[in-house]
Scaffold this active site. Structure first.
Site, PDB file in Angstrom:
ATOM      1  N   SER A  27      -1.730  14.521  -3.658  1.00  0.00           N
ATOM      2  CA  SER A  27      -2.389  13.622  -4.610  1.00  0.00           C
ATOM      3  C   SER A  27      -3.003  14.353  -5.795  1.00  0.00           C
ATOM      4  O   SER A  27      -3.565  13.716  -6.684  1.00  0.00           O
ATOM      5  CB  SER A  27      -3.474  12.820  -3.882  1.00  0.00           C
ATOM      6  OG  SER A  27      -4.359  13.689  -3.214  1.00  0.00           O
ATOM      7  N   THR A  44      -7.781  11.397  -5.569  1.00  0.00           N
ATOM      8  CA  THR A  44      -8.234  12.329  -6.610  1.00  0.00           C
ATOM      9  C   THR A  44      -9.318  13.259  -6.084  1.00  0.00           C
ATOM     10  O   THR A  44     -10.093  12.873  -5.221  1.00  0.00           O
ATOM     11  CB  THR A  44      -8.827  11.484  -7.754  1.00  0.00           C
ATOM     12  OG1 THR A  44      -7.770  10.750  -8.326  1.00  0.00           O
ATOM     13  CG2 THR A  44      -9.512  12.313  -8.806  1.00  0.00           C
ATOM     14  N   THR A  47      -6.026  14.845 -10.814  1.00  0.00           N
ATOM     15  CA  THR A  47      -5.208  14.006  -9.942  1.00  0.00           C
ATOM     16  C   THR A  47      -3.748  13.976 -10.383  1.00  0.00           C
ATOM     17  O   THR A  47      -3.450  14.250 -11.559  1.00  0.00           O
ATOM     18  CB  THR A  47      -5.748  12.557  -9.972  1.00  0.00           C
ATOM     19  OG1 THR A  47      -5.115  11.784  -8.958  1.00  0.00           O
ATOM     20  CG2 THR A  47      -5.494  11.878 -11.313  1.00  0.00           C
ATOM     21  N   ARG A  72       2.079   6.127 -17.095  1.00  0.00           N
ATOM     22  CA  ARG A  72       0.814   5.511 -16.674  1.00  0.00           C
ATOM     23  C   ARG A  72      -0.283   6.576 -16.566  1.00  0.00           C
ATOM     24  O   ARG A  72      -0.081   7.641 -16.003  1.00  0.00           O
ATOM     25  CB  ARG A  72       1.003   4.815 -15.325  1.00  0.00           C
ATOM     26  CG  ARG A  72      -0.256   4.145 -14.765  1.00  0.00           C
ATOM     27  CD  ARG A  72      -1.010   5.056 -13.820  1.00  0.00           C
ATOM     28  NE  ARG A  72      -2.139   4.371 -13.170  1.00  0.00           N
ATOM     29  CZ  ARG A  72      -3.073   5.009 -12.468  1.00  0.00           C
ATOM     30  NH1 ARG A  72      -3.025   6.312 -12.312  1.00  0.00           N
ATOM     31  NH2 ARG A  72      -4.058   4.336 -11.917  1.00  0.00           N
ATOM     32  N   GLY A 109      -4.405   6.902 -15.410  1.00  0.00           N
ATOM     33  CA  GLY A 109      -5.522   6.199 -14.773  1.00  0.00           C
ATOM     34  C   GLY A 109      -6.852   6.586 -15.382  1.00  0.00           C
ATOM     35  O   GLY A 109      -6.941   6.988 -16.544  1.00  0.00           O
ATOM     36  N   THR A 157     -13.021   7.817  -7.722  1.00  0.00           N
ATOM     37  CA  THR A 157     -11.721   7.946  -7.070  1.00  0.00           C
ATOM     38  C   THR A 157     -11.247   6.545  -6.708  1.00  0.00           C
ATOM     39  O   THR A 157     -12.050   5.629  -6.573  1.00  0.00           O
ATOM     40  CB  THR A 157     -11.821   8.845  -5.815  1.00  0.00           C
ATOM     41  OG1 THR A 157     -10.542   8.918  -5.174  1.00  0.00           O
ATOM     42  CG2 THR A 157     -12.834   8.332  -4.827  1.00  0.00           C
ATOM     43  N   GLY A 158      -9.939   6.398  -6.576  1.00  0.00           N
ATOM     44  CA  GLY A 158      -9.419   5.080  -6.229  1.00  0.00           C
ATOM     45  C   GLY A 158      -8.627   4.489  -7.375  1.00  0.00           C
ATOM     46  O   GLY A 158      -8.122   5.217  -8.232  1.00  0.00           O
ATOM     47  N   GLY A 166      -7.580   3.507 -10.556  1.00  0.00           N
ATOM     48  CA  GLY A 166      -8.113   3.868 -11.866  1.00  0.00           C
ATOM     49  C   GLY A 166      -8.266   2.712 -12.823  1.00  0.00           C
ATOM     50  O   GLY A 166      -9.206   2.663 -13.626  1.00  0.00           O
TER      51      GLY A 166
HETATM   52  C1  SD4 Z   1      -5.900   7.132 -10.628  1.00  0.00           C
HETATM   53  N1  SD4 Z   1      -8.148   7.361  -9.846  1.00  0.00           N
HETATM   54  O1  SD4 Z   1      -5.001   7.712 -11.189  1.00  0.00           O
HETATM   55  C2  SD4 Z   1      -6.843   7.934  -9.780  1.00  0.00           C
HETATM   56  C3  SD4 Z   1      -6.305   8.024  -8.403  1.00  0.00           C
HETATM   57  C4  SD4 Z   1      -7.306   8.321  -7.362  1.00  0.00           C
HETATM   58  O2  SD4 Z   1      -8.013   8.547  -5.221  1.00  0.00           O
HETATM   59  O3  SD4 Z   1      -8.423   8.506  -7.589  1.00  0.00           O
HETATM   60  N2  SD4 Z   1      -7.061   8.353  -6.147  1.00  0.00           N
HETATM   61  O4  SD4 Z   1      -6.057   5.916 -10.688  1.00  0.00           O
END
Ligand code: SD4
Length: 329
Positions: free
Chosen positions: A87, A189, A207, A217, A219, A240-241, A243
């Site tokens: 990741s 991330t 990330t 794309r 994020g 994180t998560g 985006g």
């Molecule tokens: C994103 N926030 O590209 C990042 C991905 C991520 O845990 O954080 N994953 O959206």
């Protein structure tokens, strides 16, 4: 393939002796943090289990009286260079065209910042982001331009797509028929925040983004104010998560503003998460987690769903902390 939920379960079990919690879990308002009012420094915190080894590298800088900005760069580079991590950086899962594109940003105690987005073939995008910050009048370089800049600065292009990630992408293509998906299990991330011995804050975030995303794309992770924000008068936050959801509420900047207005790091993260929940009708697969660190060395973390955790290194001890959360998966 090891799913994110299994991964979290495994890491929680593996680190059971180390796990503490940043919340009082008896009621819905899990906003109390365990830290005291005394300034704790140096301290470094970072997202997910890979934060343990990242913190270790950052701590080497901090314990020698080094600067937070150097600690957060060196720390996340360890995870970027880990080919087994799918990741972040080398070995990251590619977009739907099979191309690994990386996003990263860094910010210091003077509001100086640098970022790269959709960068290909460079193992350590955070180091390129640092160069954008240090050596250019700009904040964000993207795509071809970012790669060209990296090469000019002496970064050697390499192939980032490992055999394992290539196989996972090929398997994904069969099932998904090339449709980009929001998959909460395929993106983790690393965001890192540090307070150094001089009491200065910095942060970094890096990330490979959402797995199998549309090519191009980007994020929240390279967006200053979304994936990361630092204000040395107040505190720092990173996300994180998913985006897209973080960008919609200017997530990390909001967390810092809420701390400026008197909230604890945990309460500020919780309030930002609640705003995401309020602004999104469909929360299916919408995981977002924030972590925050204030000028006192107090920290907190909060996520939409359970399962988010982060690593905290202070007073020579590195440990995992389960973030408080709003709901169960
Ligand atoms: C994103 N926030 O590209 C990042 C991905 C991520 O845990 O954080 N994953 O959206």
């Amino acid at each position: 393939m090891k799913t994110r939920r299994n991964f979290i379960k495994l890491s929680a079990l593996g680190g059971a002796a180390l796990v503490t919690t940043s919340c009082l879990s008896s009621d819905k308002d899990k906003s109390a943090i365990k830290t005291t009012q005394k300034t704790i420094k140096p301290i470094v915190i970072s997202t997910w289990i890979h934060g343990m080894k990242a913190n270790k590298a950052a701590w080497k800088v901090l314990e020698q009286g080094g600067k937070a900005i150097d600690a957060v760069e060196k720390g996340v580079m360890v995870v970027e260079s880990d080919a087994d991590n799918q990741s972040v950086g080398l070995g990251g899962l590619p977009d739907r065209d099979g191309i690994v594109t990386l996003d990263a940003c860094i910010m210091d105690e003077s509001n100086r910042c640098g970022a790269v987005a959709c960068l290909q073939n460079i193992e350590n995008p955070i180091a390129v982001a640092r160069k954008v910050m240090d050596d250019t009048p700009h904040v964000l370089l993207v795509g071809e331009g970012a790669l060209q800049f990296a090469k000019e600065k002496g970064f050697k292009p390499i192939n980032l797509l490992t055999e394992k990630s290539k196989k996972d992408w090929e398997a994904w293509k069969i099932k998904s028929k090339y449709q980009p998906i929001i998959n909460s299990e395929n993106h983790d991330t690393i965001g890192m925040l540090a307070l150094d011995a001089d009491g200065n804050l910095s942060g970094s975030c890096t990330t490979s983004g959402m797995a199998f995303k549309l090519h191009g794309r980007v994020g929240d992770s390279p967006i200053i104010g979304a994936g990361l924000f630092v204000d040395n008068e107040v505190g720092a936050a990173c996300a994180t998560g998913m985006g897209e959801a973080v960008i919609r509420i200017a997530g990390s900047a909001i967390v810092v503003e809420l701390m400026r207005n008197g909230m604890s790091p945990n309460k500020a993260c919780k309030t930002a998460v609640n705003r995401i929940i309020k602004k999104h009708k469909d929360l299916t697969n919408l995981q977002v987690g924030f972590i925050a660190l204030n000028k006192n060395g107090e920290f907190g973390g909060y996520s939409v769903y359970n399962g988010f955790n982060y690593a905290v290194y202070s007073k020579s001890q590195n440990e995992m902390v389960d973030a408080a959360f709003d709901r169960n998966w």
